[in-house]
Write a protein that holds these residues in place. Structure first.
Motif, short mmCIF file in Angstrom:
data_model
loop_
_atom_site.label_atom_id
_atom_site.label_comp_id
_atom_site.label_asym_id
_atom_site.label_seq_id
_atom_site.Cartn_x
_atom_site.Cartn_y
_atom_site.Cartn_z
N VAL A 17 24.69 23.89 -141.46
CA VAL A 17 23.45 23.54 -140.79
C VAL A 17 23.76 22.63 -139.60
O VAL A 17 24.16 21.48 -139.80
CB VAL A 17 22.48 22.81 -141.75
N PRO A 18 23.59 23.13 -138.39
CA PRO A 18 23.75 22.23 -137.24
C PRO A 18 22.54 21.30 -137.17
O PRO A 18 21.41 21.74 -137.29
CB PRO A 18 23.80 23.17 -136.04
N PHE A 19 22.81 20.02 -137.01
CA PHE A 19 21.74 19.02 -136.98
C PHE A 19 21.88 18.21 -135.71
O PHE A 19 22.91 17.58 -135.46
CB PHE A 19 21.84 18.10 -138.21
N GLU A 69 20.86 13.39 -132.08
CA GLU A 69 20.33 12.75 -130.87
C GLU A 69 18.84 13.04 -130.71
O GLU A 69 18.05 12.12 -130.43
CB GLU A 69 21.10 13.23 -129.64
N ASN A 70 18.42 14.29 -130.89
CA ASN A 70 16.99 14.62 -130.80
C ASN A 70 16.17 13.87 -131.85
O ASN A 70 15.11 13.33 -131.56
CB ASN A 70 16.76 16.12 -130.96
N HIS A 71 16.67 13.85 -133.07
CA HIS A 71 15.93 13.19 -134.14
C HIS A 71 15.87 11.68 -133.94
O HIS A 71 14.97 11.02 -134.44
CB HIS A 71 16.55 13.52 -135.50
N HIS A 113 17.88 18.58 -148.72
CA HIS A 113 16.69 19.41 -148.83
C HIS A 113 15.44 18.56 -149.09
O HIS A 113 14.39 18.81 -148.51
CB HIS A 113 16.85 20.47 -149.93
N THR A 114 15.56 17.56 -149.93
CA THR A 114 14.40 16.72 -150.22
C THR A 114 13.95 15.99 -148.96
O THR A 114 12.79 16.06 -148.57
CB THR A 114 14.72 15.71 -151.34
N ASN A 115 14.87 15.31 -148.30
CA ASN A 115 14.50 14.51 -147.13
C ASN A 115 14.07 15.39 -145.96
O ASN A 115 13.02 15.17 -145.36
CB ASN A 115 15.67 13.61 -146.73
N CYS A 116 14.86 16.39 -145.62
CA CYS A 116 14.55 17.24 -144.46
C CYS A 116 13.28 18.05 -144.70
O CYS A 116 12.40 18.10 -143.84
CB CYS A 116 15.72 18.18 -144.16
N ASN A 117 13.20 18.70 -145.86
CA ASN A 117 12.05 19.57 -146.12
C ASN A 117 10.75 18.79 -146.21
O ASN A 117 9.72 19.24 -145.70
CB ASN A 117 12.26 20.38 -147.40
N ALA A 143 0.62 23.67 -134.95
CA ALA A 143 1.28 24.36 -133.84
C ALA A 143 2.80 24.46 -134.05
O ALA A 143 3.46 25.28 -133.41
CB ALA A 143 0.97 23.66 -132.52
N LEU A 144 3.35 23.65 -134.95
CA LEU A 144 4.79 23.69 -135.23
C LEU A 144 5.18 24.86 -136.12
O LEU A 144 6.36 25.21 -136.19
CB LEU A 144 5.24 22.39 -135.90
N LYS A 145 4.20 25.45 -136.81
CA LYS A 145 4.52 26.55 -137.73
C LYS A 145 5.21 27.66 -136.95
O LYS A 145 4.74 28.11 -135.92
CB LYS A 145 3.27 27.07 -138.41
N GLY A 146 6.36 28.05 -137.44
CA GLY A 146 7.16 29.08 -136.78
C GLY A 146 8.14 28.50 -135.76
O GLY A 146 9.08 29.16 -135.37
N LYS A 147 7.91 27.26 -135.32
CA LYS A 147 8.82 26.61 -134.37
C LYS A 147 9.77 25.66 -135.09
O LYS A 147 10.93 25.54 -134.73
CB LYS A 147 8.03 25.85 -133.30
N ALA A 148 9.24 24.95 -136.07
CA ALA A 148 10.05 24.05 -136.89
C ALA A 148 10.14 24.66 -138.28
O ALA A 148 9.18 25.23 -138.78
CB ALA A 148 9.41 22.67 -136.98
N SER A 149 11.30 24.57 -138.86
CA SER A 149 11.47 25.17 -140.19
C SER A 149 10.82 24.30 -141.25
O SER A 149 10.75 23.08 -141.11
CB SER A 149 12.95 25.35 -140.49
N GLY A 150 10.35 24.94 -142.30
CA GLY A 150 9.78 24.24 -143.44
C GLY A 150 10.59 24.55 -144.68
O GLY A 150 11.64 25.21 -144.60
N SER A 151 10.12 24.11 -145.83
CA SER A 151 10.90 24.29 -147.06
C SER A 151 11.02 25.76 -147.49
O SER A 151 11.85 26.07 -148.33
CB SER A 151 10.31 23.46 -148.19
N ASN A 152 10.23 26.63 -146.91
CA ASN A 152 10.32 28.05 -147.26
C ASN A 152 11.09 28.86 -146.22
O ASN A 152 11.18 30.07 -146.33
CB ASN A 152 8.92 28.66 -147.43
N ASP A 153 11.61 28.21 -145.21
CA ASP A 153 12.33 28.89 -144.13
C ASP A 153 13.78 28.41 -144.10
O ASP A 153 14.07 27.40 -143.47
CB ASP A 153 11.69 28.57 -142.77
#
Length: 191
Positions: free
Chosen positions: A57-59, A62-64, A156-160, A172-182
């Motif tokens: 997983v590339p993270f 800097e952006n975060h 997974h807990t923290n990121c998701n 508006a983020l749906k599909g642009k940012a990943s969620g726990s099901n993606d």
């Protein structure tokens, strides 16, 4: 002189083995730093996945750390949202219970000459099966047994949780940012 020739010959053999056999390169384990005073621009999480399906997983750290990535999109994330041990014990929110600083970690604090380095996630959250140190464990509401926080569970807990909250607050983020099901927006598929 003989020692120098032996060293040069050994380095030459290593170079030939690495360049001639790509599968050997893949099996070399890269030792990650356990702590640092330098903020990385990018980090690769899950370099040693035990899954045949999900890769690294590339993270973009800097952006975060510099953009308006809070769940509501109105502020920059604080360091302790991920580096939770870098705050005073009085600031910890359950289920967190480990504190290793007397003050809250900030970018400015990290630049001080006497600031202690920041631990990486892997310093405490080891991979499943790594028994080199005890894993942190926490009992979540509604779960009878404590959960051992391996690196996979901690990530997974923290990121998701953060991504899911952001998507819920900002549809508006749906599909642009990943969620726990993606899984694959974050995980590179294993080739």
């Amino acid at each position: 002189m003989k020692i120098l020739i032996l060293v040069i010959a050994a380095l030459g053999c290593v170079t030939i083995v690495i360049s001639g056999n790509r599968s050997s390169v893949a099996s070399v384990q890269v030792v990650q730093e356990k702590e640092s005073k330098t903020q990385p621009k990018e980090v690769t999480l899950d370099k040693d996945s035990q899954s045949d399906k999900y890769g690294e997983v590339p993270f973009n750290h800097e952006n975060h750390a510099t953009k308006m990535y809070s769940t509501d999109g109105k502020s920059v994330l604080t360091c302790v949202e991920c580096h939770h041990t870098d705050q005073p014990v009085s600031a910890l929110q359950p289920p967190l219970k480990t504190s290793e600083r007397d003050v809250v970690l900030t970018t400015a604090l990290l630049t001080a000459a006497d600031a202690k380095p920041v631990k990486t996630c892997r310093a405490c959250h080891l991979q499943a099966g790594d028994d080199s140190a005890p894993l942190p464990a926490v009992t979540y509401p509604g779960k009878p047994a404590p959960t051992k926080l391996t690196n996979e569970i901690a990530y997974h807990t923290n990121c998701n949780l953060c991504h899911d909250k952001a998507i819920a607050l900002r549809p508006a983020l749906k599909g642009k940012a990943s969620g726990s099901n993606d899984c694959f927006p974050c995980h590179k598929p294993v080739s």
